[in-house]
Design an enzyme around this catalytic site. Structure first.
Site, PDB file in Angstrom:
ATOM      1  N   ASP A 224      66.259   9.906  13.778  1.00 28.34           N
ATOM      2  CA  ASP A 224      65.589  11.012  13.103  1.00 28.34           C
ATOM      3  C   ASP A 224      65.684  10.894  11.592  1.00 28.34           C
ATOM      4  OD1 ASP A 224      64.658  12.262  15.357  1.00 28.34           O
ATOM      5  OD2 ASP A 224      66.232  13.789  15.441  1.00 28.34           O
TER       6      ASP A 224
ATOM      7  N   SER B 227      66.674   9.197  25.213  1.00 30.96           N
ATOM      8  CA  SER B 227      67.842   9.632  25.970  1.00 30.96           C
ATOM      9  C   SER B 227      67.623  10.985  26.618  1.00 30.96           C
ATOM     10  CB  SER B 227      69.064   9.701  25.046  1.00 30.96           C
ATOM     11  OG  SER B 227      68.878  10.683  24.039  1.00 30.96           O
TER      12      SER B 227
END
Length: 449
Positions: free
Chosen positions: A333, A189
């Site tokens: 993450d 993104s």
């Protein structure tokens, strides 16, 4: 330093443990219990720094994350001729109003994916200038072509100064013409965010269309919110398939940055795995950061969670539950974090929809599978994730592959393997220089080797 993956050039003066080969970890003698405040958000800090540099007038940013990534972002603004002052966790930046006082410079983005995707568009948006943008060894292996292609379609002059599709880049000023641009959303993104951050300085409106669905759209929502805070006019569809930016630039402002949900997740994980309780006092349900959603994965593992707008509490169960599959696409993450926790669960855990993390600071799927294997733990790789089986890890020296999130996640396993060693502990300076000090505050023994 014997650790083979370390890229010391990417370290900054804000790094810690630069001369330390490894740390040896011992868990506290009782469940982890603490109330703590975590440092500022990496994602918010680097967006705010670029916005302040582009803005007309001065900005004051309180609560910055003092990490390698932020250092290189601030240093890039200094190298471009802007006034930058840092006092404690506050940065004061004299913005250039879409222009850079230094017309020719060599700039370095380190290993920062955010800076590497945000700085080139900001440079291209200026009417003048010629800039060579270099990156760390690993960042130079990560994809950049989708960003370059998007900028070129908007009229930017960007060339590859070496291998096609990789850093270094040569960015020449001339401004952005504007108009429609299509960006693939399946890799990062950050490409979309980079174009958006520069779009208010285009000559005519910019319409960004995202093709193929977007990885982690919440980070684009953060970008839009911060652009608006600096005075930009941005409209977006609910699903972010189309985002429209009107020319007008940014205005400098005072801003207090929020804490980092990704960093908080390690302490929530420690509470869950040890049967303890951790309250993080400066991040909660008011955030747009998607990684706070990791607490709901911990709920599936048996933890109890209390959420308030600016506070989050996690209480761990007697034993973590496994035996499930979960998509971490929105919070990828946390792939290494959950992989480490799964070792201490009562059944295997399968992580899906995170193929893109193979292109982060390391191939995080392969790295976690390899290091868990060195502990005697079964970890099966899949193209888009991995399955981790519970077991009794044996102490060993683990290689974090010069990846801050691998290092911090593997450290969690000291709960089950006292004497575990993490090589190259300085790699956490990329986003959390004080991580090992935080573990000491929680009762861990941390020996430097």
């Amino acid at each position: 330093m014997s650790e083979p993956h370390a890229d010391l050039q990417a370290r900054s003066p804000w790094s810690r443990l630069g001369g330390v080969e490894a740390v040896r970890l011992f868990p506290p003698g009782e469940p982890v219990a603490a109330a703590l405040a975590v440092p500022g958000s990496k994602s918010v800090t680097n967006r705010a720094i670029i916005l302040a540099g582009l803005a007309a007038g001065a900005s004051e940013l309180a609560g910055i994350l003092k990490s390698d990534d932020a250092w290189w972002a601030l240093q890039a603004l200094r190298d471009l001729g802007l006034e930058v002052e840092v006092e404690g966790e506050t940065a004061r930046i004299g913005g250039g109003g879409g222009r850079w006082p230094v017309g020719e410079a060599e700039l370095y983005v380190g290993a920062a994916g955010t800076l590497g995707r945000f700085l080139p568009p900001a440079l291209a948006a200026a009417e003048e200038g010629r800039y060579l943008v270099r990156a760390s060894r690993r960042m130079s292996q990560r994809p950049i072509a989708p960003l370059v292609d998007a900028l070129r379609s908007l009229g930017a002059r960007v060339e590859y100064a070496g291998e096609e599709g990789r850093f270094p880049l040569l960015v020449s000023g001339g401004g952005l013409e504007g108009g429609p641009v299509t960006i693939p959303g399946s890799v990062s993104s950050q490409f979309t965010s980079g174009v958006l951050l520069a779009a208010p300085y285009a000559r005519r409106p910019v319409t960004v269309r995202v093709a193929g669905g977007m990885v982690q759209p919440a980070y684009v929502q953060i970008t839009i919110a911060m652009m608006r805070a600096f005075g930009a006019a941005v409209e977006a569809d609910d699903d972010l398939a189309e985002i429209r930016v009107t020319p007008g630039g940014y205005r400098g402002r005072r801003l207090t940055l929020e804490a980092d949900a990704s960093s908080a997740a390690y302490f929530f994980a420690l509470a869950a795995a040890s049967g303890g309780e951790v309250a993080v006092t400066n991040i909660g349900s008011a955030t747009l950061q998607p990684d706070l959603g990791f607490v709901h994965v911990l709920e599936r593992m048996g933890a109890k969670v209390e959420l308030a707008p600016n506070r989050t509490v996690v209480r761990g169960p007697e034993r973590l539950r496994g035996g499930f599959s979960v998509s971490l696409r929105a919070m990828s993450d946390q792939t290494p974090t959950l992989a480490a926790l799964a070792v201490m669960a009562d059944g295997p855990v399968t992580i899906t929809d995170v193929a893109h993390v193979r292109h982060h600071e390391s191939d995080r799927i392969a790295a976690m599978a390899a290091e868990l294997g060195r502990l005697g733990i079964r970890a099966d790789e899949h193209p888009d994730g991995l399955t981790v089986w519970p077991g009794r890890p044996r102490p060993a020296r683990l290689d974090p592959h010069d990846d801050h999130r691998i290092a911090m996640s593997l450290a969690l396993l000291a709960l089950a393997a006292p004497g575990l060693e993490i090589a190259n502990p300085g790699t956490t300076s990329k986003t959390f220089p004080d991580y090992w000090d935080f573990l000491k505050r929680l009762g861990f023994g941390v020996e430097t080797l």
